[in-house]
Design an enzyme around this catalytic site. Structure first.
Site, PDB file in Angstrom:
ATOM      1  N   TYR A 142       0.844  -1.191   0.000  1.00  0.00           N
ATOM      2  CA  TYR A 142       0.000   0.000   0.000  1.00  0.00           C
ATOM      3  C   TYR A 142       0.886   1.249   0.000  1.00  0.00           C
ATOM      4  CZ  TYR A 142      -3.614  -3.357   1.351  1.00  0.00           C
ATOM      5  OH  TYR A 142      -4.460  -4.437   1.397  1.00  0.00           O
ATOM      6  N   HIS A 188      -5.586  -8.262  -4.847  1.00  0.00           N
ATOM      7  CA  HIS A 188      -4.923  -9.286  -4.033  1.00  0.00           C
ATOM      8  C   HIS A 188      -3.405  -9.179  -4.126  1.00  0.00           C
ATOM      9  CE1 HIS A 188      -5.243 -11.125  -8.024  1.00  0.00           C
ATOM     10  NE2 HIS A 188      -4.175 -11.840  -7.693  1.00  0.00           N
ATOM     11  N   GLU A 239      -0.732 -17.621  -8.497  1.00  0.00           N
ATOM     12  CA  GLU A 239       0.057 -16.822  -9.425  1.00  0.00           C
ATOM     13  C   GLU A 239       1.554 -17.109  -9.309  1.00  0.00           C
ATOM     14  OE1 GLU A 239      -0.840 -12.664  -9.246  1.00  0.00           O
ATOM     15  OE2 GLU A 239      -2.915 -12.971  -9.807  1.00  0.00           O
TER      16      GLU A 239
END
Length: 87
Positions: free
Chosen positions: A17, A54, A80
């Site tokens: 973030y 995500h 992934e």
């Protein structure tokens, strides 16, 4: 801006973030941007697979939130083949 940045995160990669907050600050010409504000924008994503929120984690690699739950976020990250390691 936040969702556009999320869409640009490559498959299998993670950003924090705080990373996104720094990028938004640079784009908007501000001195700084709050990682919490980024988290709020990420949390309001109604299309979590299309806008891959995500791939965004908290500082230190902590998962942070995910609208579909922690189990789903962990599964997506592992699927992934990203660098997420559940310690």
């Amino acid at each position: 801006n936040v969702w556009k940045i999320l869409c640009d995160i490559p498959y299998g990669k993670l950003v924090t973030y705080g990373d996104i907050a720094k990028e938004i600050a640079q784009i908007t010409g501000k001195e700084k941007m709050s990682a919490q504000a980024v988290g709020s924008a990420v949390g309001n994503n109604p299309i979590s697979i299309i806008v891959p929120c995500h791939r965004c984690v908290a500082a230190g690699g902590k998962l942070g939130g995910f609208g579909w739950g922690e189990t789903a976020k962990k599964w997506l990250l592992r699927h992934e083949g990203g660098s997420y390691d559940d310690q």
